[in-house]
Design a protein around this motif. Sequence first.
Motif, PDB file in Angstrom:
ATOM      1  N   GLY A 297      41.073  37.383  28.653  1.00  0.00           N
ATOM      2  CA  GLY A 297      39.773  37.175  30.104  1.00  0.00           C
ATOM      3  C   GLY A 297      39.932  38.406  30.507  1.00  0.00           C
ATOM      4  N   ASN A 298      41.253  39.452  30.751  1.00  0.00           N
ATOM      5  CA  ASN A 298      41.194  40.502  31.272  1.00  0.00           C
ATOM      6  C   ASN A 298      40.120  41.211  30.552  1.00  0.00           C
ATOM      7  N   TYR A 299      39.458  42.214  31.419  1.00  0.00           N
ATOM      8  CA  TYR A 299      38.826  43.350  30.930  1.00  0.00           C
ATOM      9  C   TYR A 299      39.553  44.828  31.077  1.00  0.00           C
ATOM     10  N   ASN A 300      39.883  46.127  30.277  1.00  0.00           N
ATOM     11  CA  ASN A 300      40.365  47.099  30.497  1.00  0.00           C
ATOM     12  C   ASN A 300      39.640  47.730  29.813  1.00  0.00           C
TER      13      ASN A 300
ATOM     14  N   SER B 285      43.902  54.836  32.557  1.00  0.00           N
ATOM     15  CA  SER B 285      43.327  53.129  32.490  1.00  0.00           C
ATOM     16  C   SER B 285      43.984  52.481  33.330  1.00  0.00           C
ATOM     17  N   VAL B 286      42.298  51.377  33.135  1.00  0.00           N
ATOM     18  CA  VAL B 286      42.287  50.027  33.848  1.00  0.00           C
ATOM     19  C   VAL B 286      42.301  48.871  33.499  1.00  0.00           C
ATOM     20  N   SER B 287      42.758  48.359  34.147  1.00  0.00           N
ATOM     21  CA  SER B 287      42.847  46.589  33.497  1.00  0.00           C
ATOM     22  C   SER B 287      42.486  46.215  34.594  1.00  0.00           C
ATOM     23  N   ILE B 288      41.756  45.316  34.666  1.00  0.00           N
ATOM     24  CA  ILE B 288      41.338  43.924  35.221  1.00  0.00           C
ATOM     25  C   ILE B 288      41.903  43.006  35.131  1.00  0.00           C
ATOM     26  N   ILE B 289      42.603  42.139  35.741  1.00  0.00           N
ATOM     27  CA  ILE B 289      43.474  41.120  35.037  1.00  0.00           C
ATOM     28  C   ILE B 289      42.953  39.949  36.047  1.00  0.00           C
ATOM     29  N   PHE B 290      42.216  38.795  35.347  1.00  0.00           N
ATOM     30  CA  PHE B 290      41.725  37.398  35.698  1.00  0.00           C
ATOM     31  C   PHE B 290      42.808  36.731  36.036  1.00  0.00           C
ATOM     32  N   LYS B 291      42.469  35.107  36.876  1.00  0.00           N
ATOM     33  CA  LYS B 291      43.293  34.119  37.041  1.00  0.00           C
ATOM     34  C   LYS B 291      42.495  33.206  36.323  1.00  0.00           C
ATOM     35  N   ASN B 292      42.786  31.793  35.625  1.00  0.00           N
ATOM     36  CA  ASN B 292      41.939  30.747  35.440  1.00  0.00           C
ATOM     37  C   ASN B 292      41.114  31.283  34.711  1.00  0.00           C
ATOM     38  N   SER B 293      41.386  31.899  33.144  1.00  0.00           N
ATOM     39  CA  SER B 293      40.020  32.857  32.894  1.00  0.00           C
ATOM     40  C   SER B 293      39.553  32.596  31.667  1.00  0.00           C
TER      41      SER B 293
ATOM     42  N   MET C  97      39.620  25.032  42.720  1.00  0.00           N
ATOM     43  CA  MET C  97      41.202  26.092  42.518  1.00  0.00           C
ATOM     44  C   MET C  97      40.736  26.231  41.276  1.00  0.00           C
ATOM     45  N   GLN C  98      39.867  25.186  39.853  1.00  0.00           N
ATOM     46  CA  GLN C  98      39.422  25.690  38.605  1.00  0.00           C
ATOM     47  C   GLN C  98      38.773  27.787  38.395  1.00  0.00           C
ATOM     48  N   ILE C  99      37.797  27.998  39.764  1.00  0.00           N
ATOM     49  CA  ILE C  99      36.786  29.109  39.379  1.00  0.00           C
ATOM     50  C   ILE C  99      38.011  30.490  39.625  1.00  0.00           C
ATOM     51  N   PRO C 100      37.826  30.974  38.099  1.00  0.00           N
ATOM     52  CA  PRO C 100      38.530  32.232  38.563  1.00  0.00           C
ATOM     53  C   PRO C 100      38.062  33.226  39.450  1.00  0.00           C
ATOM     54  N   TYR C 101      39.219  33.971  39.386  1.00  0.00           N
ATOM     55  CA  TYR C 101      39.176  35.205  40.418  1.00  0.00           C
ATOM     56  C   TYR C 101      40.002  36.813  39.808  1.00  0.00           C
ATOM     57  N   ILE C 102      40.026  37.867  40.524  1.00  0.00           N
ATOM     58  CA  ILE C 102      40.575  39.069  39.949  1.00  0.00           C
ATOM     59  C   ILE C 102      42.049  38.472  40.873  1.00  0.00           C
ATOM     60  N   LEU C 103      43.128  38.438  39.833  1.00  0.00           N
ATOM     61  CA  LEU C 103      44.220  38.901  40.018  1.00  0.00           C
ATOM     62  C   LEU C 103      45.104  40.100  41.017  1.00  0.00           C
ATOM     63  N   LYS C 104      44.571  40.893  40.291  1.00  0.00           N
ATOM     64  CA  LYS C 104      44.720  42.263  40.562  1.00  0.00           C
ATOM     65  C   LYS C 104      44.606  43.111  39.194  1.00  0.00           C
ATOM     66  N   ILE C 105      44.427  44.821  39.953  1.00  0.00           N
ATOM     67  CA  ILE C 105      44.087  45.712  38.817  1.00  0.00           C
ATOM     68  C   ILE C 105      45.001  46.273  38.709  1.00  0.00           C
ATOM     69  N   ASN C 106      45.374  46.622  37.353  1.00  0.00           N
ATOM     70  CA  ASN C 106      46.938  47.993  36.996  1.00  0.00           C
ATOM     71  C   ASN C 106      45.720  49.550  36.742  1.00  0.00           C
TER      72      ASN C 106
END
Length: 182
Positions: A126-129, A155-163, A26-35
Amino acid sequence: MSYFMKIYKEKIFWDLYYHYSFKNIMQIPYILKINLNSCCGKFFFDKKKINFFFININNICNQKPIFAKCKKSISEFKIKKGDNIAIKLTLRKKNMYNFLYKVLNLSLPLIKGFEGLSKKSFDDFGNYNFGIKDYSIFPEIDSSLSDINFNVGLSVSIIFKNSNIEKSFTFLNYLNFPFKDV
């Protein structure tokens, strides 16, 4: 199942698990959403252009975007309360991975003089834009209306979880993200 989703579940998930030696999966980061966000300030009075742009964004992402409304009237910009001033979209799960695959493998290589994306575009969580200057690099753009030509950025935002920044950078490297060599 999309290609990037399959790659994540079979390879990247376990590579990150062993690379950082997590105690729990459950600690592994993953992409939650892209805005996605795009301002239509230059042409928000032209209904034909807004409709054309709305349909193209819908075709690119396979999801219906929503309009962001103006919260108050500003006479200097000639906008009233409730006018459409931007288009925004949140992608999750399969649509998110399909869009990411499309951007990385089909669209970004079509940009003339493309050298890569900046490594400095991470925020503190840790989110990337990153930004795309002209959305017409996508192959789904409807070219039947050739009289409507205008450049609009995304504008693209990649939102990470646990990161954090390091984990997000490692994650995107496993996806072969085209970063600039500095």
